[in-house]
Design an enzyme around this catalytic site. Structure first.
Site, mmCIF file in Angstrom:
data_model
loop_
_atom_site.group_PDB
_atom_site.id
_atom_site.type_symbol
_atom_site.label_atom_id
_atom_site.label_comp_id
_atom_site.label_asym_id
_atom_site.label_seq_id
_atom_site.Cartn_x
_atom_site.Cartn_y
_atom_site.Cartn_z
ATOM 1 N N ALA A 218 1.734 -0.786 11.104
ATOM 2 C CA ALA A 218 1.359 -2.136 10.702
ATOM 3 C C ALA A 218 0.629 -2.040 9.373
ATOM 4 O O ALA A 218 0.269 -0.944 8.927
ATOM 5 C CB ALA A 218 0.457 -2.781 11.754
ATOM 6 N N MET A 219 0.424 -3.191 8.726
ATOM 7 C CA MET A 219 -0.259 -3.200 7.428
ATOM 8 C C MET A 219 -1.194 -4.389 7.351
ATOM 9 O O MET A 219 -0.794 -5.526 7.609
ATOM 10 C CB MET A 219 0.783 -3.248 6.298
ATOM 11 N N ASN B 15 -2.418 -6.602 5.400
ATOM 12 C CA ASN B 15 -2.455 -7.610 4.345
ATOM 13 C C ASN B 15 -3.391 -8.742 4.776
ATOM 14 O O ASN B 15 -3.257 -9.269 5.880
ATOM 15 C CB ASN B 15 -1.066 -8.192 4.118
ATOM 16 N N GLU C 81 0.834 -1.193 0.000
ATOM 17 C CA GLU C 81 0.000 0.000 0.000
ATOM 18 C C GLU C 81 0.880 1.259 0.000
ATOM 19 O O GLU C 81 1.824 1.310 0.767
ATOM 20 C CB GLU C 81 -0.924 0.041 1.213
ATOM 21 N N GLU D 240 -5.778 -3.540 12.860
ATOM 22 C CA GLU D 240 -5.487 -4.297 11.633
ATOM 23 C C GLU D 240 -6.522 -5.402 11.420
ATOM 24 O O GLU D 240 -6.929 -5.677 10.290
ATOM 25 C CB GLU D 240 -4.074 -4.880 11.672
HETATM 26 ZN ZN LIG Z 1 -5.341 1.125 9.138
#
Ligand SMILES: [Zn+2]
Length: 874
Positions: free
Chosen positions: A280-281, A283, A145, A316
Site C-alpha cells: 500500500a502507499m 498518499n 514514492e 498507512e
Molecule cells: Zn509504510
C-alpha cells in the site's frame, strides 16, 4: 525543517551535491492539470509552480523523467520570460534557461508537457481488470514514492521541498477521478470530457501526490468524527469493503487520540488497485492498496488474512501523521518513517482486536528480521544516503520489522505513556516540516530524562544484535552471528550495544505464587553478576520484547523447558527461536532443539510450533531421500498429538489464535509428515468444496493448509482444479491462496508449468512471489532455478524493480546439494541486481548457513529425529 535559504556563504555544502537540486528556487504551490488518455496510454498536462527565488538567476533546475516539455515561461514582477527547456534523462532533470536573469522574489513557472502511462507500476501508470461482463477495463493510477512524481509532472522531487498541490484532472465523461483532496468543482469540457478540480492540499512532499482515473466505484462516505472515509474499488466489489471501513474508522480515532493531533487531511479515500507493486502507499488522503490488503469478506477470510488487512490499513493511516504531516528531511530517514508506522500498526491493531494478540504474532516478524540481522551481510538500520536509489535498499525487514522491534523495546523500556508523550511533542513541534532521526530521540529524551539518543544510536547506527549469555553467574553480551566471517571479508555486525534487559525469576515449583515486577537493567560492554537459585530459574528476556538472543547453560535451559507453561507466550516463543538460531550458529545441538520442541505439549500459540515446523522444513532439504521416513515419523511425533487434540473444526470457546495453530499443524503433518489421515481428510474437504462457491466446505482458517496438503499429495487432476479456482476467484484472498498453492506440487514438470504461468498470465504484482515460492519447492525448485537463469533478462524486464530481490528470496532453500548451492551463489554474484542486491547477498549467506548446517549436523539431525520418531510409539 526547511528553512529560509541561508545564502551561498553559509551553505553547509559548498560543492554542489549531484543528488540534490539547487535551492535557488523553492516551490510553494503547484497547480497541476492532467488529461490521461487510457486508450493510447498517454497523458497531456500543464503545471504552474509558484516559486520563491532566493537569488538572482537565469536558470531553474527541477526534476523530470520521460516527459516531453514545451512552452515554458517564467513570470516575475518584472515581466514574463520565455524559457528554453533542456532535459537530462540520465539525471532525470530539466533545466529552464531564461533570456535574462530574474529574482530574488516570487516567480511563476508555467509549462506544458506530455507523458506515457507506463506498465511498470511506477509514476503515472496503467492497471487493468476484467469486469463482470468479461471486458478488460483500464485505469490510470500513481505510485510516486520514492522519486517517480517526476514521471507525472516536472517538480522539485525531494521530500523537504514541501508545497501545496492544486490538482485538476480532465477525464472521459464516464470515468471516476480521485486525488488527495475533495472535489471542489466539476463540469463538462467543450470536447465532451469532464473537468474535475480538487481542493488545495496541505503543505506536503511530492512523493505523496496521487491521481486515480478509471471505471471505478466508490462507497458512500462514512463520517468518522467529521472525516469522510470511502473505499474505491473495481465494480462488483462493494460487498468486500465493510471491514476496511470499520478498521479505518478505528484507526483514525485511535491515532487522533494517541498523537493528540486531528487527522491532517480533509478526507480519506482507500483505493484498491488491481496492479500494485507494494502492499500500500500512504498518499495523503488517497491511500492506494493492492486488493488483497484492502478488500476482504470476513465470512470467508482466514483470521490471518483479516489481520493483514487491518495491519496494512492501520499502518498507512499512521503515516498520515508520521510521514505525511512530519516527513524525513532526506531518504535515509525512510527507515524511521516505516519502522514507526510498523510499530503504530501493531499498537493500533492490538487495540482493535485484543484477542488477536498482535504483539505476540509480531514476535515472529521480529524473528524474520533477526534471521537477516545475524548475517555479516546485514546493515545498520540507518546509514548515510547520497542518492535516492541508495535508500531503495531500506524497504526491507531490517527497516520495518527490526526497526519496529527496536522502537517497541524502547517503548517498553521508557514506559508507554512517556513514549507517547515524547511522540506527541515531536509531531507538534515539526508539523508540516521535515526532520532527522535524532529529532525524535531528543523529544523522547526530554519526555523521559533517559539517555535515549546514545542508547538508540547503538541499535540504529550499527548492524547486528547481541547474544546475551548467562554463564558463571554473570550476564554478558557478544555480537551474534550465524557463522564466522569469511577470511578477509567485512562484516556489518557491530557491537557492543546498550541492551535494555528485563529479568524475572519463576516462583519455586511448589511454593507460594509470588514475584514482583521484572528487574530492569542496562547491559553495556561489562558483564553484570546475577544471583541464581535453581528453584527459581531466571528468565532473561522477560516479556520477550528484547531485540537479542539469549543463551542459557544446559541445566538452566532444561529447568525452563520443564516449566514452559509458566512462561508468557513471547518468552516461550523466544526460547524456541533462540534455540533454533543457536543450532544454526553451531552453539547448540539438534538434540537440545528437538527436546525443547517435544516439551511444547498443549501450547496454544502458533509462533512456537511454527519454529518447529520451519526447522523440520529445513531438515527436509538436508537429509537424503532414504531418510525421509524418519523425518515424516518425527514430524508426526512432534506435531501429531497437538493436532489430534485440536481436530479439524473450530471448537466452542477456543482462543482466536488457535485456528492458525490448527492450520499450521495440519499443513506440516500433511506435507512434511505425509500423514495419511490428514491427507485423506484434506482431499475429502477439497473435493466437497464447489468451484467458485467460496469456502463453504472448507473453514477459511484451514483452507491454505488444505490446498498445501492436496498439492503435496498431487492426485491426478488436482493441479487443474486449483488452477481453475485461481482463475475464477470469489475474493482477492481466494485468488492468492489458489495461485500460491500451485507452487506446492512436488513435481518438476508442474513446477515448470507454474513458472510459465508466472511469466504470462499472472499479474506482475504477484508473479515474483510465485517464482520465489516455486524455488522453495523441494522437488521443483532446482528445475525452476534453471528456468530463472535461462529467462533472467526477461524476468527483470517484466517484473517491477522493487520485486526483483523478492523473486529470489526462495533461493536460500536451494541447499539440497553443495553443487546446486554453489551454482546459485555463482550465478547471483555474477548477475547483480541494479537495486536490492544487498537482499540477494543476504539470501546467499543464509544459503551458506543452511549448507553449513547440513555439513556439520547431518548425522546428529538424523539421530535426533530417529530418537523422537522412535519415542512416538513408546
Ligand atoms: Zn509504510
Amino acid at each position: 525543517m526547511p528553512s529560509p535559504d541561508p545564502g551561498p556563504a553559509s551553505r553547509p555544502h559548498p560543492e554542489p551535491d549531484p543528488h540534490r537540486l539547487p535551492r535557488t528556487a523553492e516551490p510553494t504551490v503547484y497547480r497541476i492539470t492532467l488529461a490521461p488518455d487510457l486508450g493510447t496510454a498517454t497523458f497531456t498536462g500543464s503545471v504552474e509552480v509558484e516559486l520563491t527565488l532566493h537569488d538572482r538567476t537565469d536558470r531553474l533546475v527541477a526534476n523530470a523523467a520521460e516527459l516531453a516539455i514545451e512552452g515554458a515561461t517564467v513570470e516575475t514582477l518584472s515581466g514574463t520570460h520565455d524559457a528554453q527547456v533542456e532535459l537530462d534523462e540520465a539525471a532525470e532533470r530539466v533545466t529552464f534557461t531564461l533570456d535574462a536573469p530574474v529574482g530574488p522574489g516570487p516567480a511563476l513557472l508555467r509549462c506544458h508537457f506530455t507523458g506515457v502511462l507506463n506498465d511498470k507500476l511506477r509514476g503515472f501508470y496503467r492497471s487493468s481488470f476484467v469486469d463482470q461482463e468479461g471486458q478488460t477495463r483500464t485505469l490510470a493510477t500513481t505510485q510516486m514514492e520514492s522519486t517517480d512524481a517526476r514521471r507525472a509532472f516536472p517538480c522539485w522531487d525531494e521530500p523537504d521541498r514541501k508545497a501545496e498541490f492544486e490538482v485538476t484532472l480532465v477525464v472521459d465523461a464516464e470515468l471516476a477521478a480521485f486525488s488527495n483532496s475533495p472535489v471542489i468543482e466539476e463540469r463538462p469540457t467543450d470536447d465532451g470530457r469532464r473537468m474535475v478540480r480538487f481542493a488545495p492540499t496541505m503543505k506536503m512532499s511530492t512523493y505523496l501526490v496521487a491521481f486515480i482515473v478509471g471505471p471505478l466505484e466508490v462507497t458512500d462516505p462514512v463520517d468518522v468524527d467529521g472525516v469522510p472515509v470511502r473505499v474505491i474499488h473495481a465494480p462488483g466489489k462493494a460487498h468486500l469493503t465493510g471491514f476496511a471501513l470499520e478498521v479505518a474508522a478505528h484507526a483514525l480515532r485511535f491515532f487522533a487520540e494517541y498523537f493528540d493531533i486531528g487527522y491532517p487531511a480533509q478526507k480519506l479515500d482507500l483505493a484498491a488497485i488491481p496492479d500494485f507493486a507494494f502492499g500500500a502507499m500512504e498518499n495523503l488522503g488517497c491511500v492506494t492498496f493492492r486488493e488483497t490488503a484492502l478488500l476482504v469478506d470476513p465470512a470467508t477470510a482466514a483470521r490471518t488474512e483479516l489481520e493483514r488487512v487491518a495491519d496494512v490499513i492501520s499502518h498507512e493511516i499512521a503515516h498520515m501523521w508520521f510521514g505525511d504531516l512530519v516527513t524525513m528531511g532526506w531518504w535515509e530517514g525512510i527507515w524511521l518513517n516505516e519502522a514507526f508506522a510498523t510499530f503504530m500498526e501493531v499498537l493500533c491493531v492490538d487495540a482493535f482486536q485484543p484477542a488477536w494478540e498482535r504483539w505476540v504474532s509480531f514476535g515472529l516478524e521480529r524473528e524474520a528480521a533477526l534471521a537477516v540481522d545475524g548475517l555479516h551481510a546485514t546493515r545498520p538500520i540507518e546509514y548515510p544516503v547520497a542518492s535516492p536509489e541508495e535508500a531503495n535498499g531500506m524497504f526491507d525487514v531490517l527497516t520495518y520489522q527490526k526497526g519496529g522491534s527496536v522502537l517497541r523495546m524502547l517503548e517498553r523500556y521508557l514506559g508507554a505513556e512517556v513514549f507517547r508523550d515524547g511522540v506527541r511533542d515531536y509531531l507538534a513541534s515539526h508539523a508540516y516540516a521535515n526532520t532527522v532521526t535524532s529529532d525524535l530521540w531528543d523529544a523522547l529524551e526530554a519526555a523521559s530524562g533517559q539517555p535515549v539518543r546514545s542508547l538508540m544510536d547503538s541499535w540504529i547506527l550499527q548492524g547486528g544484535h547481541p547474544l546475551v549469555s548467562l554463564a558463571d553467574g554473570r550476564l554478558s553480551q557478544t555480537p551474534f552471528a550465524y557463522r564466522p566471517a569469511d577470511p578477509g571479508a567485512t562484516s556489518a555486525i557491530g557491537g557492543p550495544w546498550q541492551v535494555p534487559l528485563l529479568l524475572r525469576t519463576l516462583t519455586p515449583a511448589d511454593g507460594p505464587a509470588e514475584g514482583g515486577p521484572p528487574e530492569r537493567l542496562l547491559l553495556g560492554p561489562d558483564p553484570i553478576p546475577v544471583a541464581l537459585d535453581p528453584d527459581r530459574p531466571l528468565v532473561v528476556n522477560a516479556g520477550g520484547w528484547g531485540v537479542y538472543r539469549t543463551s542459557y547453560p544446559p541445566d538452566h535451559l532444561a529447568r525452563l523447558a520443564r516449566r514452559l507453561a509458566e512462561l508468557a507466550p513471547l518468552e516461550r516463543a523466544g526460547l524456541l527461536t533462540d534455540g533454533w538460531a543457536l543450532l544454526l550458529a553451531g552453539h547448540q545441538s539438534p538434540d537440545d532443539f528437538v527436546d525443547l520442541a517435544a516439551h511444547l505439549g498443549d501450547e496454544d500459540e502458533p509462533s512456537t510450533y511454527g519454529v518447529v515446523a520451519g526447522a523440520l522444513g529445513l531438515f527436509d532439504r538436508l537429509i537424503d531421500d532414504g531418510q525421509r521416513p524418519v523425518l515424516e515419523a518425527a514430524t508426526r511425533a512432534l506435531l501429531g498429538p497437538r493436532a489430534g487434540q485440536l481436530g479439524w473444526d473450530k471448537q466452542a470457546g477456543e482462543k482466536e489464535r488457535v485456528p492458525t495453530l490448527r492450520a499450521l499443524l495440519l499443513r506440516a503433518l500433511g506435507t512434511l509428515g505425509a500423514d495419511p489421515e490428514v491427507r485423506a481428510e484434506a482431499a475429502r474437504r477439497f473435493d466437497a468444496s464447489p468451484v467458485g462457491g467460496g469456502s463453504a466446505a472448507i473453514d477459511p482458517d484451514v483452507e491454505d493448509a488444505v490446498l498445501a496438503v492436496v498439492a503435496a499429495e498431487g492426485r491426478p487432476g488436482d493441479y487443474e482444479a486449483i488452477l481453475e479456482r485461481y482463475r475464477h476467484p470469489t475474493t482477492p484472498q481466494d485468488e492468492i491462496r489458489h495461485l500460491y498453492a500451485l507452487a506446492g506440487f512436488n513435481d518438476a514438470e508442474l513446477a515448470r508449468r507454474t513458472f510459465q504461468l508466472a511469466t504470462t498470465e499472472v499479474r506482475t504484482q504477484n508473479a515474483p512471489y510465485l517464482v520465489s515460492i516455486l524455488l522453495t519447492n523441494r522437488v521443483g525448485g532446482p528445475a525452476v532455478w534453471e528456468l530463472v537463469k535461462a529467462h533472467w533478462d526477461d524476468l527483470l524486464a517484466r517484473f517491477p524493480v522493487n520485486s526483483h530481490p523478492r523473486m529470489l528470496d526462495g533461493a536460500r532453500t536451494l541447499c539440497g546439494s553443495p553443487e546446486l548451492a554453489r551454482d546459485v551463489t555463482r550465478f547471483l554474484a555474477e548477475h547483480p541486481l541494479a537495486s536490492g542486491q544487498r537482499t540477494v547477498t543476504q539470501n546467499l549467506e543464509r544459503l551458506a548457513v543452511n549448507v553449513d548446517l547440513g555439513r556439520r549436523e547431518h548425522d546428529r539431525i538424523v539421530a535426533a529425529l530417529s530418537r523422537v520418531a522412535g519415542g512416538a510409539g513408546a
